[in-house]
Design a protein around this motif. Structure first.
Motif, PDB file in Angstrom:
ATOM      1  N   GLY A   1       0.815  -1.212   0.000  1.00 31.99           N
ATOM      2  CA  GLY A   1       0.000   0.000   0.000  1.00 31.99           C
ATOM      3  C   GLY A   1       0.845   1.257   0.000  1.00 31.99           C
ATOM      4  O   GLY A   1       0.553   2.220  -0.733  1.00 31.99           O
ATOM      5  N   GLN A   2       1.906   1.271   0.801  1.00 33.63           N
ATOM      6  CA  GLN A   2       2.800   2.430   0.853  1.00 33.63           C
ATOM      7  C   GLN A   2       3.483   2.652  -0.491  1.00 33.63           C
ATOM      8  O   GLN A   2       3.603   3.788  -0.975  1.00 33.63           O
ATOM      9  CB  GLN A   2       3.852   2.215   1.942  1.00 33.63           C
ATOM     10  N   ILE A   3       3.934   1.567  -1.112  1.00 32.29           N
ATOM     11  CA  ILE A   3       4.600   1.675  -2.410  1.00 32.29           C
ATOM     12  C   ILE A   3       3.636   2.204  -3.460  1.00 32.29           C
ATOM     13  O   ILE A   3       3.982   3.096  -4.243  1.00 32.29           O
ATOM     14  CB  ILE A   3       5.159   0.300  -2.828  1.00 32.29           C
ATOM     15  N   ARG A   4       2.417   1.683  -3.466  1.00 27.52           N
ATOM     16  CA  ARG A   4       1.456   2.066  -4.502  1.00 27.52           C
ATOM     17  C   ARG A   4       1.050   3.529  -4.393  1.00 27.52           C
ATOM     18  O   ARG A   4       0.809   4.179  -5.414  1.00 27.52           O
ATOM     19  CB  ARG A   4       0.217   1.166  -4.422  1.00 27.52           C
ATOM     20  N   ARG A   5       0.977   4.035  -3.187  1.00 25.70           N
ATOM     21  CA  ARG A   5       0.624   5.455  -3.045  1.00 25.70           C
ATOM     22  C   ARG A   5       1.679   6.358  -3.677  1.00 25.70           C
ATOM     23  O   ARG A   5       1.353   7.433  -4.190  1.00 25.70           O
ATOM     24  CB  ARG A   5       0.425   5.790  -1.570  1.00 25.70           C
ATOM     25  N   LYS A   6       2.919   5.944  -3.649  1.00 27.97           N
ATOM     26  CA  LYS A   6       3.994   6.720  -4.267  1.00 27.97           C
ATOM     27  C   LYS A   6       4.098   6.438  -5.770  1.00 27.97           C
ATOM     28  O   LYS A   6       4.344   7.336  -6.570  1.00 27.97           O
ATOM     29  CB  LYS A   6       5.325   6.395  -3.592  1.00 27.97           C
ATOM     30  N   LEU A   7       3.915   5.155  -6.132  1.00 29.28           N
ATOM     31  CA  LEU A   7       4.097   4.752  -7.523  1.00 29.28           C
ATOM     32  C   LEU A   7       2.960   5.234  -8.410  1.00 29.28           C
ATOM     33  O   LEU A   7       3.178   5.635  -9.559  1.00 29.28           O
ATOM     34  CB  LEU A   7       4.214   3.222  -7.593  1.00 29.28           C
ATOM     35  N   PHE A   8       1.733   5.216  -7.876  1.00 29.94           N
ATOM     36  CA  PHE A   8       0.562   5.554  -8.684  1.00 29.94           C
ATOM     37  C   PHE A   8      -0.093   6.826  -8.162  1.00 29.94           C
ATOM     38  O   PHE A   8      -1.254   6.822  -7.734  1.00 29.94           O
ATOM     39  CB  PHE A   8      -0.440   4.393  -8.656  1.00 29.94           C
ATOM     40  N   GLU A   9       0.647   7.917  -8.170  1.00 26.37           N
ATOM     41  CA  GLU A   9       0.116   9.186  -7.674  1.00 26.37           C
ATOM     42  C   GLU A   9      -1.031   9.690  -8.540  1.00 26.37           C
ATOM     43  O   GLU A   9      -1.978  10.286  -8.053  1.00 26.37           O
ATOM     44  CB  GLU A   9       1.238  10.223  -7.616  1.00 26.37           C
ATOM     45  N   LYS A  10      -0.940   9.428  -9.837  1.00 25.90           N
ATOM     46  CA  LYS A  10      -1.997   9.854 -10.753  1.00 25.90           C
ATOM     47  C   LYS A  10      -3.070   8.778 -10.814  1.00 25.90           C
ATOM     48  O   LYS A  10      -2.779   7.610 -11.103  1.00 25.90           O
ATOM     49  CB  LYS A  10      -1.425  10.088 -12.152  1.00 25.90           C
ATOM     50  N   LYS A  11      -4.315   9.138 -10.532  1.00 23.45           N
ATOM     51  CA  LYS A  11      -5.404   8.169 -10.525  1.00 23.45           C
ATOM     52  C   LYS A  11      -5.843   7.831 -11.949  1.00 23.45           C
ATOM     53  O   LYS A  11      -5.812   8.672 -12.850  1.00 23.45           O
ATOM     54  CB  LYS A  11      -6.596   8.707  -9.734  1.00 23.45           C
ATOM     55  N   LEU A  12      -6.265   6.577 -12.134  1.00 26.93           N
ATOM     56  CA  LEU A  12      -6.821   6.161 -13.419  1.00 26.93           C
ATOM     57  C   LEU A  12      -8.264   6.643 -13.542  1.00 26.93           C
ATOM     58  O   LEU A  12      -8.904   6.971 -12.536  1.00 26.93           O
ATOM     59  CB  LEU A  12      -6.781   4.635 -13.525  1.00 26.93           C
ATOM     60  N   PRO A  13      -8.798   6.685 -14.762  1.00 25.79           N
ATOM     61  CA  PRO A  13     -10.202   7.076 -14.923  1.00 25.79           C
ATOM     62  C   PRO A  13     -11.134   6.139 -14.147  1.00 25.79           C
ATOM     63  O   PRO A  13     -10.844   4.950 -13.980  1.00 25.79           O
ATOM     64  CB  PRO A  13     -10.434   6.941 -16.433  1.00 25.79           C
ATOM     65  N   ASP A  14     -12.233   6.649 -13.678  1.00 27.36           N
ATOM     66  CA  ASP A  14     -13.200   5.868 -12.923  1.00 27.36           C
ATOM     67  C   ASP A  14     -14.117   5.155 -13.913  1.00 27.36           C
ATOM     68  O   ASP A  14     -15.195   5.643 -14.260  1.00 27.36           O
ATOM     69  CB  ASP A  14     -14.001   6.780 -11.998  1.00 27.36           C
ATOM     70  N   VAL A  15     -13.677   3.990 -14.398  1.00 27.27           N
ATOM     71  CA  VAL A  15     -14.441   3.285 -15.427  1.00 27.27           C
ATOM     72  C   VAL A  15     -15.616   2.538 -14.808  1.00 27.27           C
ATOM     73  O   VAL A  15     -15.525   2.021 -13.690  1.00 27.27           O
ATOM     74  CB  VAL A  15     -13.533   2.306 -16.212  1.00 27.27           C
ATOM     75  N   LYS A  16     -16.701   2.483 -15.533  1.00 30.54           N
ATOM     76  CA  LYS A  16     -17.925   1.826 -15.075  1.00 30.54           C
ATOM     77  C   LYS A  16     -18.521   1.020 -16.216  1.00 30.54           C
ATOM     78  O   LYS A  16     -18.294   1.334 -17.387  1.00 30.54           O
ATOM     79  CB  LYS A  16     -18.931   2.878 -14.574  1.00 30.54           C
ATOM     80  N   PRO A  17     -19.285  -0.053 -15.900  1.00 34.59           N
ATOM     81  CA  PRO A  17     -19.662  -0.513 -14.563  1.00 34.59           C
ATOM     82  C   PRO A  17     -18.492  -1.170 -13.836  1.00 34.59           C
ATOM     83  O   PRO A  17     -17.605  -1.762 -14.454  1.00 34.59           O
ATOM     84  CB  PRO A  17     -20.769  -1.533 -14.837  1.00 34.59           C
ATOM     85  N   LYS A  18     -18.486  -1.063 -12.513  1.00 37.76           N
ATOM     86  CA  LYS A  18     -17.431  -1.632 -11.695  1.00 37.76           C
ATOM     87  C   LYS A  18     -17.497  -3.159 -11.715  1.00 37.76           C
ATOM     88  O   LYS A  18     -18.579  -3.752 -11.667  1.00 37.76           O
ATOM     89  CB  LYS A  18     -17.546  -1.143 -10.250  1.00 37.76           C
ATOM     90  N   LEU A  19     -16.340  -3.779 -11.781  1.00 36.97           N
ATOM     91  CA  LEU A  19     -16.264  -5.229 -11.694  1.00 36.97           C
ATOM     92  C   LEU A  19     -16.199  -5.621 -10.222  1.00 36.97           C
ATOM     93  O   LEU A  19     -15.186  -5.384  -9.556  1.00 36.97           O
ATOM     94  CB  LEU A  19     -15.031  -5.741 -12.440  1.00 36.97           C
TER      95      LEU A  19
END
Length: 437
Positions: free
Chosen positions: A215-233
């Motif tokens: 979780g700590q690594i991902r917060r630094k690695l993926f600072e830019k959020k991906l689009p909120d695609v729908k419908p959610k899986l």
């Protein structure tokens, strides 16, 4: 026996003594990588590396006898993960390091540092999310600057899942919103105990014990959020019947889902592609097998939380795995009698939108089902995929994406011929059905 000594620093554009060096060749996976290299690296200059000259010579004799091939001419390079200079010297000798020395959390980073220092490409079979994402965070930009490709997860974790998802998208002819995968394996004849090698078990112990780091690594690695695609899986219930084959299934705890997610992020950031969602599951032959696996898994998860528990798991693997893990690993007969398949179901739309941020106003209207299959998932198929990954970098370097980086297999090889080469060497990739919803 030729023992290679250090040579002067060589740029990637200059000739090097070898095309490929298999590091960790005396380990279980390393030996089978040597075996597969006899066929898959024909016409290339390749060698093996490790700490012990005698043990490396023994591997060449053992594998040579098994393949009825004289390997006495194969060069040996001495290198030790505790000696950075020796790793640098090894990396300086070749164009690609095939790294079989795990657990990668403990031994992987020094090899990556050597490859960066000497501008040498690198592939491995790590399935440890902390290592995969942590190393991407630390070394991706440096690898891009130096024109070096560092590609992890090139074994059963996660070539079938990642390249299988790539294949599904290539066959879809539209936009895929979600993919679910189900791993199934079966063994002909009598089921053998000790069919999981200790190295695989040790990697899992270290990976799960340090899951909090992810979780700590991902917060630094993926600072830019991906689009909120729908419908959610949505995730299916923990224990459920798979839609394909109606087998009892559980969530798969390996690196497949995170690997596919990183591939999708790469395509979004480099090609503005709408990222798909993915869930990974594993299916079993019956409820008794589910209960046994769940029991081992529950004990495992409890014990990895403490240092005492980890020591017990590492010192007594056969006991705590109910006989599934051994230092010897599976026999050749058991490996050759084990088959695997990944079943994929992808849902999406025939129509394409102008932007990945745009939202569909109608439910998915198309479904495709595909399959990736092969033999001996843990070791044979893993080693084939690993060697072919290295060979693909060498043969099609001009077609690799960008200028380098720490990449997933899907990001690195989506537009290469790796799937075709896998199909020539024991894998099958096929479309089972495609229809409108």
């Amino acid at each position: 026996m030729q023992l290679l000594m250090p040579i002067a620093h060589a740029d990637m554009n200059m000739a090097r003594k070898l095309d490929v060096i298999i590091f960790g060749a005396t380990g279980f996976t390393g030996k089978y990588t040597v075996l597969e290299s006899i066929k898959l690296l024909t016409g290339m200059r390749w060698g093996i590396a490790g700490r012990s000259q005698n043990k490396l010579q023994g591997v060449l004799k053992e594998i040579g006898d098994k393949a009825n091939t004289d390997l006495s001419h194969v060069p040996i390079v001495l290198a030790d993960v505790d000696n950075q200079d020796s790793l640098n010297n090894m990396a300086r000798e070749c164009r690609v390091i095939v790294n079989c020395c795990g657990p990668y959390r403990l031994f992987g980073e020094p090899v990556l540092k050597a490859c960066l220092a000497e501008r040498t490409h690198h592939v491995d079979v790590s399935g440890e999310p902390q290592f995969l994402e942590g190393m991407q965070l630390k070394y991706h930009e440096a690898a891009k600057e130096k024109g070096v490709y560092l590609i992890s997860a090139c074994g059963f974790d996660s070539i079938p899942a990642d390249m299988g998802t790539v294949f599904l998208e290539q066959q879809f002819d539209g936009v895929v919103n979600s993919v679910e995968s189900y791993i199934v394996s079966k063994q002909k004849g009598r089921r053998e105990l000790g069919a999981i090698h200790y190295g695989t078990w040790a990697s899992a112990v270290h990976a799960i014990a340090n899951m909090d780091e992810v979780g700590q690594i991902r917060r630094k690695l993926f600072e830019k959020k991906l689009p909120d695609v729908k419908p959610k899986l949505k995730e299916r219930p923990t224990l459920h019947r798979s839609p394909n084959g109606n087998k009892w299934s559980l969530p798969f705890q390996g690196a497949d889902r995170s690997c596919v997610a990183r591939t999708q992020r790469f395509f979004y950031e480099t090609e503005n592609k709408r990222p798909l969602q993915m869930r990974a599951y594993i299916s079993f032959g019956g409820i008794a097998e589910v209960i046994a696996v769940s029991f081992v898994g529950a004990v495992f998860w409890l014990m990895v939380k403490t240092s005492f528990g980890r020591r017990m798991l590492l010192n007594h693997p056969r006991l705590f795995s109910l006989g599934m893990v051994s230092h010897e690993g599976p026999s050749d007969e058991a490996m050759n009698n084990t088959q695997f398949a990944l079943y994929f179901e992808g849902r999406g739309w025939e129509e394409k939108l102008a932007s990945p941020e745009d939202q569909y106003t109608t439910p998915p209207n198309k479904v495709i089902r595909t399959k990736v299959a092969g033999t001996n998932p843990g070791y044979g198929a893993t080693c084939v995929a690993l060697v072919l990954s290295a060979r693909t970098i060498l043969q099609d370097s001009d077609k690799m994406p960008g200028s380098g980086g720490y990449l997933t297999p899907g990001a690195a090889f989506a537009k290469m011929n790796l799937i075709d080469e896998l199909c020539k060497n024991g894998f099958t990739f096929e479309v089972l059905s495609s229809s409108k919803l």
